[in-house]
Design an enzyme around this catalytic site. Structure first.
Site, PDB file in Angstrom:
ATOM      1  N   ASP A   1       0.827  -1.191   0.000  1.00 61.61           N
ATOM      2  CA  ASP A   1       0.000   0.000   0.000  1.00 61.61           C
ATOM      3  C   ASP A   1       0.870   1.253   0.000  1.00 61.61           C
ATOM      4  OD1 ASP A   1      -2.367   1.322   0.044  1.00 61.61           O
ATOM      5  OD2 ASP A   1      -2.431   1.439   2.226  1.00 61.61           O
TER       6      ASP A   1
ATOM      7  N   THR B   1      -3.887   6.193  -4.176  1.00 61.36           N
ATOM      8  CA  THR B   1      -2.880   6.974  -3.460  1.00 61.36           C
ATOM      9  C   THR B   1      -1.516   6.907  -4.136  1.00 61.36           C
ATOM     10  OG1 THR B   1      -2.513   5.072  -2.034  1.00 61.36           O
ATOM     11  CG2 THR B   1      -4.009   6.736  -1.236  1.00 61.36           C
ATOM     12  N   THR B   2      -1.147   5.716  -4.604  1.00 57.66           N
ATOM     13  CA  THR B   2       0.153   5.577  -5.253  1.00 57.66           C
ATOM     14  C   THR B   2       0.161   6.369  -6.556  1.00 57.66           C
ATOM     15  OG1 THR B   2       0.184   3.347  -4.359  1.00 57.66           O
ATOM     16  CG2 THR B   2       1.871   3.881  -5.974  1.00 57.66           C
TER      17      THR B   2
ATOM     18  N   ASP C   1     -10.687  -0.455   2.642  1.00 58.59           N
ATOM     19  CA  ASP C   1     -10.443   0.087   1.305  1.00 58.59           C
ATOM     20  C   ASP C   1     -11.568  -0.316   0.356  1.00 58.59           C
ATOM     21  OD1 ASP C   1      -8.164   1.073   2.339  1.00 58.59           O
ATOM     22  OD2 ASP C   1      -6.782  -0.188   1.205  1.00 58.59           O
TER      23      ASP C   1
HETATM   24  P1  ADP Z   1      -3.174   3.053  -6.226  1.00 58.66           P
HETATM   25  O1  ADP Z   1      -2.645   3.265  -4.854  1.00 58.66           O
HETATM   26  O2  ADP Z   1      -2.871   4.223  -7.100  1.00 58.66           O
HETATM   27  O3  ADP Z   1      -4.598   2.639  -6.255  1.00 58.66           O
HETATM   28  P2  ADP Z   1      -2.585   0.337  -6.967  1.00 58.66           P
HETATM   29  O4  ADP Z   1      -1.349  -0.392  -6.583  1.00 58.66           O
HETATM   30  O5  ADP Z   1      -3.850  -0.040  -6.318  1.00 58.66           O
HETATM   31  O6  ADP Z   1      -2.291   1.875  -6.819  1.00 58.66           O
HETATM   32  O7  ADP Z   1      -2.733   0.172  -8.541  1.00 58.66           O
HETATM   33  C1  ADP Z   1      -3.828   0.699  -9.219  1.00 58.66           C
HETATM   34  C2  ADP Z   1      -3.583   0.598 -10.695  1.00 58.66           C
HETATM   35  O8  ADP Z   1      -3.508  -0.763 -11.108  1.00 58.66           O
HETATM   36  C3  ADP Z   1      -4.730   1.221 -11.449  1.00 58.66           C
HETATM   37  O9  ADP Z   1      -4.191   2.035 -12.464  1.00 58.66           O
HETATM   38  C4  ADP Z   1      -5.443   0.019 -12.041  1.00 58.66           C
HETATM   39  O10 ADP Z   1      -6.100   0.315 -13.249  1.00 58.66           O
HETATM   40  C5  ADP Z   1      -4.291  -0.923 -12.262  1.00 58.66           C
HETATM   41  N1  ADP Z   1      -4.710  -2.321 -12.399  1.00 58.66           N
HETATM   42  C6  ADP Z   1      -5.349  -3.105 -11.541  1.00 58.66           C
HETATM   43  N2  ADP Z   1      -5.566  -4.348 -12.057  1.00 58.66           N
HETATM   44  C7  ADP Z   1      -5.022  -4.341 -13.308  1.00 58.66           C
HETATM   45  C8  ADP Z   1      -4.902  -5.307 -14.377  1.00 58.66           C
HETATM   46  N3  ADP Z   1      -5.380  -6.533 -14.259  1.00 58.66           N
HETATM   47  N4  ADP Z   1      -4.291  -4.909 -15.495  1.00 58.66           N
HETATM   48  C9  ADP Z   1      -3.798  -3.670 -15.623  1.00 58.66           C
HETATM   49  N5  ADP Z   1      -3.866  -2.728 -14.665  1.00 58.66           N
HETATM   50  C10 ADP Z   1      -4.467  -3.050 -13.530  1.00 58.66           C
END
Ligand code: ADP
Ligand code: MG
Length: 527
Positions: A63, A96-97, A381
């Site tokens: 996270d 957040t990331t 979340d």
């Molecule tokens: P954040 O803290 O920004 O939410 P995450 O580590 O949760 O960061 O990553 C979110 C990103 O991962 C989003 O851009 C989402 O669209 C992407 N994502 C999630 N699952 C997939 C997938 N199967 N293929 C491509 N991108 C994905």
């Protein structure tokens, strides 16, 4: 699998105030260092990080905001980015990331433009010009979320957190809880942790669940609707006053006093009966002598109920807490539709259902405290995202597709701007593309190839929904593989990052203004 993260790079150490371009450079470096700390966690294939506490404790997390909050960062710019990311977490519970990464990219691109002689204020103004375009494009790309879309979106938001089975169970619980509650407010769903069984047996219970048993066994449960009163106080005897002319050494006097007190208690119970109350919830104690009186009067009673629980019961039953049984106003009385007790792992629980759908409890189960904590964090979340989708039921394609579509539209928009802002708008477009690039490289794919492939796919198909599915490695319609995000999360991440980047640019501006105005080394010509 994990990376040990000690303290941040030296660039994150506090800097003395440095003027002009150097200040901006330092601030950008701090932002980049921060983004570097979290970029490897982005996306479903993002790495976990192992954080070391100064006391030797460890925490493994994927996270971004947790990573940032644990890092001991002193640099004011880095601190500002962390608080932007925290605001994203507080308000929309996800993204957040992405927020931190985007802020850093916006700043890097800004610095490049400054080096080419463009004033930070011009860049800030160009960035700001992008916001209404972004808002409009996102709205256009988004589609109304069906219930199934929303569930899948919540599942996507948990990607990378725990195992698949856990993600599905928690996402479904959160989705159902949000729908049943219907307010879009995560706090309205109660969560209780029950340390027994497996996470998979966690469940959603309609009603307010309290780990309590009724004050007297002879009180009967209420399978049908009735009137409920919430007392923010106690049903207790008054303590004999010191200066009362009461000789408590005399047996008779004690008895007389107790009798008077009991008469008083009975009177308060009678008042409840006249108000047709059949369930009484009390924050403080209920006198032992009153237990049987209440039972005889057919009133079910619970004592020592915490204030938050009182509030939840009030919300579920439409009651209003009263402070004194002496004045029961009809408007304070609420309605329950059913009250029953269940024994879970040998602990009595009472479940109070109100006539509306509000007041639901998610019972999280887990065999250890650690598992429960992990589940609770993920559930929070998931619930946040599910609630976002209640408030604004629109979804966007994930996997960087939305950012690619925005970049394409912003470049087109840039062409229509004759001033130097044009370059800032192009810089903004390029910054957005960091998201698909980093998603690709975290999945071991070539970031440039994948970005080009996805961009071409969008142009060919004329669909902004074409993006990279990390699970299959294919460029495909993100709706078909259910890689979707709430519109509100993506919108908020971009606007938060933009505001943060602009304020860093402005810090620089303010410092410059205080400097010797005779030396406009990077001021635009003609200014
Ligand atoms: P954040 O803290 O920004 O939410 P995450 O580590 O949760 O960061 O990553 C979110 C990103 O991962 C989003 O851009 C989402 O669209 C992407 N994502 C999630 N699952 C997939 C997938 N199967 N293929 C491509 N991108 C994905
Ligand atoms: Mg996320």
């Amino acid at each position: 699998m994990s990376m040990v993260q000690h303290e941040q790079d030296s660039v994150l150490q506090d800097t003395s105030r440095v003027a002009g371009r150097q200040a901006l450079r330092n601030n950008v470096e701090a932002a980049v260092a921060l983004a570097d700390a979290v970029r490897s966690t982005l996306g479903p294939k993002g790495l976990d990080k192992m954080l070391l506490g100064s006391d030797g404790s460890t925490l493994v997390t994927n996270d971004g905001v947790t990573v940032l909050e644990t890092a001991k960062v002193l640099h004011p710019t880095a601190q500002m980015l962390i608080s932007t990311s925290r605001a994203q977490d507080d308000e929309v519970r996800d993204g957040t990331t992405s927020t931190v990464i985007l802020t850093a990219e916006l700043l890097v691109n800004a610095l490049e433009l400054v080096d080419r002689g463009i004033h930070p204020a011009t860049i800030a103004s160009g960035y700001r010009m992008c916001l209404p375009i972004i808002e409009k494009v996102l709205k256009d790309i988004s589609r109304k979320s069906t219930s199934n879309d929303s569930l899948n979106t919540v599942i996507t938001s948990l990607a990378g957190k725990g195992d698949q089975g856990l993600q599905n169970v928690l996402a479904e619980l959160a989705h159902n809880a949000a729908i049943r509650e219907g307010t879009g407010i995560p706090e309205d769903t109660r969560i209780i942790k029950h340390r027994t069984g497996s996470i998979m047996s966690s469940k959603l219970v309609s009603g307010i669940v309290l780990a309590k048993s009724r004050v007297h066994r002879e009180m009967s449960m209420k399978p049908d609707t009735g009137r409920i009163l919430v007392l923010d106080g106690g049903l207790e005897k008054r303590k004999p006053e010191i200066d009362a002319n009461l000789k408590i050494t005399q047996l008779g006097a004690i008895k007389a006093f107790q009798e008077r007190e009991n008469i008083d208690l009975q009177k308060r119970v009678d008042d409840l009966v006249s108000a047709k109350i059949s369930c009484l919830i009390v924050r403080d104690g209920i006198e032992d002598d009153a237990h049987i009186m209440l039972a005889d009067a057919g009133i079910l009673a619970y004592r020592r109920v915490e204030r938050q629980d009182l509030e939840d019961i009030c919300r579920a039953t439409g009651s209003r807490p009263i402070f004194d049984l002496g004045d029961i106003d009809d408007e304070d009385v609420g309605v329950f539709s059913r009250i029953y007790e269940e024994k879970w792992n040998n602990v009595d629980h009472v479940i109070i259902e109100g006539p509306t759908k509000s007041g639901n409890t998610v019972v999280l189960r887990g065999s250890t405290d650690l598992r429960l904590e992990e589940a609770k964090r993920a559930f929070d979340d998931a619930l946040g995202v599910a609630c976002q989708l209640i408030r604004e039921p629109y979804i966007l394609p994930g996997g960087g597709a939305s950012q690619i579509a925005l970049a394409r539209q912003l470049r087109r928009f840039a062409e229509t701007i004759p001033g130097r802002e044009q370059m800032a708008i192009e810089g903004f477009a390029a910054a957005l593309e960091a998201i698909p690039r980093i998603l690709s490289s975290n999945a071991g794919l070539d970031p440039i190839d994948e970005l080009l492939r996805a961009t071409a796919a969008q142009a060919d198909s004329k669909s902004a929904w074409q993006g990279l599915d990390i699970n299959s490695g294919q460029i495909t319609d993100m709706g078909e593989v259910s890689v979707t995000e709430p519109l509100s999360v993506t919108k908020h991440a971009i606007s938060g990052a933009t505001e943060a980047a602009i304020s860093v640019l402005r810090i620089d501006d303010v410092l410059w203004a205080k400097q010797d105005a005779q030396e406009p080394d990077w001021r635009e010509e003609g200014d």
